[in-house]
Design a protein around this motif. Sequence first.
Motif, PDB file in Angstrom:
ATOM      1  N   ARG A  51       0.963  -1.087   0.119  1.00 33.97           N
ATOM      2  CA  ARG A  51       0.021   0.123  -0.060  1.00 33.97           C
ATOM      3  C   ARG A  51       1.030   1.350   0.197  1.00 33.97           C
ATOM      4  N   ARG A  52       2.187   1.068   0.536  1.00 32.83           N
ATOM      5  CA  ARG A  52       2.941   2.230   0.419  1.00 32.83           C
ATOM      6  C   ARG A  52       4.015   2.140  -0.680  1.00 32.83           C
ATOM      7  N   GLY A  53       4.449   1.012  -0.884  1.00 30.82           N
ATOM      8  CA  GLY A  53       5.452   0.672  -2.175  1.00 30.82           C
ATOM      9  C   GLY A  53       6.750   1.498  -1.835  1.00 30.82           C
ATOM     10  N   PRO A  54       7.273   1.778  -2.799  1.00 31.16           N
ATOM     11  CA  PRO A  54       6.954   1.674  -4.313  1.00 31.16           C
ATOM     12  C   PRO A  54       7.206   0.130  -4.689  1.00 31.16           C
ATOM     13  N   LEU A  55       6.200  -0.116  -5.879  1.00 30.39           N
ATOM     14  CA  LEU A  55       6.364  -1.554  -6.372  1.00 30.39           C
ATOM     15  C   LEU A  55       6.601  -1.451  -7.949  1.00 30.39           C
ATOM     16  N   PHE A  56       7.481  -2.292  -8.076  1.00 22.23           N
ATOM     17  CA  PHE A  56       7.540  -2.569  -9.809  1.00 22.23           C
ATOM     18  C   PHE A  56       6.286  -3.159 -10.254  1.00 22.23           C
ATOM     19  N   VAL A  57       5.829  -2.686 -11.541  1.00 22.58           N
ATOM     20  CA  VAL A  57       4.518  -2.995 -12.029  1.00 22.58           C
ATOM     21  C   VAL A  57       4.716  -3.708 -13.211  1.00 22.58           C
ATOM     22  N   GLY A  58       6.038  -3.376 -13.916  1.00 25.69           N
ATOM     23  CA  GLY A  58       6.004  -4.266 -15.026  1.00 25.69           C
ATOM     24  C   GLY A  58       7.124  -3.183 -16.236  1.00 25.69           C
ATOM     25  N   LEU A  59       7.293  -3.816 -17.336  1.00 26.72           N
ATOM     26  CA  LEU A  59       8.268  -3.195 -18.129  1.00 26.72           C
ATOM     27  C   LEU A  59       7.621  -2.015 -18.917  1.00 26.72           C
ATOM     28  N   SER A  60       8.382  -0.941 -19.433  1.00 23.34           N
ATOM     29  CA  SER A  60       7.908   0.003 -20.182  1.00 23.34           C
ATOM     30  C   SER A  60       7.083  -0.550 -21.643  1.00 23.34           C
ATOM     31  N   CYS A  61       7.472  -1.631 -22.086  1.00 20.46           N
ATOM     32  CA  CYS A  61       6.712  -2.186 -23.330  1.00 20.46           C
ATOM     33  C   CYS A  61       5.228  -2.457 -22.941  1.00 20.46           C
ATOM     34  N   LEU A  62       4.808  -2.514 -21.711  1.00 24.43           N
ATOM     35  CA  LEU A  62       3.371  -2.696 -21.499  1.00 24.43           C
ATOM     36  C   LEU A  62       2.621  -1.439 -22.094  1.00 24.43           C
TER      37      LEU A  62
END
Length: 357
Positions: A51-62
């Motif tokens: 809920r605070r993170g930061p989190l990796f959410v994916g690669l830029s190519c998304l």
Amino acid sequence: MLAQEQREQARKLFAFLDTQTTAVADTVYRNEVTDYTCRKQFACERELFFRRGPLFVGLSCLLPRAGDYMTHDYAGVPMLLVRHEDGNLRAFLNVCRHRGARVADGSGQGVKRFLCPYHAWSYATDGRLIARPDERSFAEIDRANCSLRELPVAEKYGMIYVSPAPDTGIDVDAMLSGAQHDMAAYSLDAYHHYETRVLRQKINWKIVVDTFLETYHLQFLHRKTVDPILHSNTTTFDAFGRNLRMIAARRTIGELRALPEAEWNLIPYTAIIYVLFPNTVFIMQAETDSARRHWDRNMALLLATVESEDFPLSEGIQRGFYSGAQDAILFGRNEPSLQHFHKSVKAALAEGNGAAS
Ligand code: FES
Ligand SMILES: [Fe+2]
């Protein structure tokens, strides 16, 4: 990974294979079962990491082009990411400022605005409220105060990090703590998104990470699936702050040894596994000439292995944890990655700080 580092790691792997050993920790580590069962600890982890993170959410190519968007709900906070026309990513809480409906679902391309499905308030891709039907009924509330709530987002090395909490900063290099040199060398910003799969399992999130952190089990649990491809119980281990890297050797790695060192490219002969703290398992594998067929086979093998071999076993582990059979489980000296991951989680919880350091 840079060429010189690849040669060093290859030499390490060859030494391990020759002596039938692996990177080892100083001692066996006892990990308390409550690490996976305690509700209070889980609440702390959820608050701090998700809920605070930061989190990796994916690669830029998304999200390669302006107007590409995706929603992200796995952290328990509804998030919306979009590439604005200036080329930068923006992230928002996916919550309409009128009555709180989700303004977008799933993912898509080429949007100019988000139209809330409830009463059609519309938002630009920078979050500004553009229009609201029956404007005069809301006139006393300034539109400028009705922008989508913005979240910190950072894009570096072809990777996207988001903070689910507004007003927190993201320092990607500090998060990666040295692993960024490998990530930069992979040129992830030149990649294409191929496929997303979602699996849901009844296990603590850390067991999912644990699944990938040793090759000790390959020869037993994966005798027919992964063991024919990768050497069992032989990996390197390196820590980068709270992140880690372990390299497993493919059975073809002997071919690499036959080449002059200057030509050594480790990637086709290994699986390089990272934990990007706290919850990302990032696996680097080689591309081949028949890329699509290769990825289809790879994806199918990965899913068949985790779905029919690892995760059913993991659910049994999770149930066994509640049985009271033992207070702690053991991570052997041959499982240094598991030890590092769990020590890192504990350190982060103790410090109340989700970022790597
Ligand atoms: S809740 Fe979005 S327009 Fe009413
Ligand atoms: Fe496995």
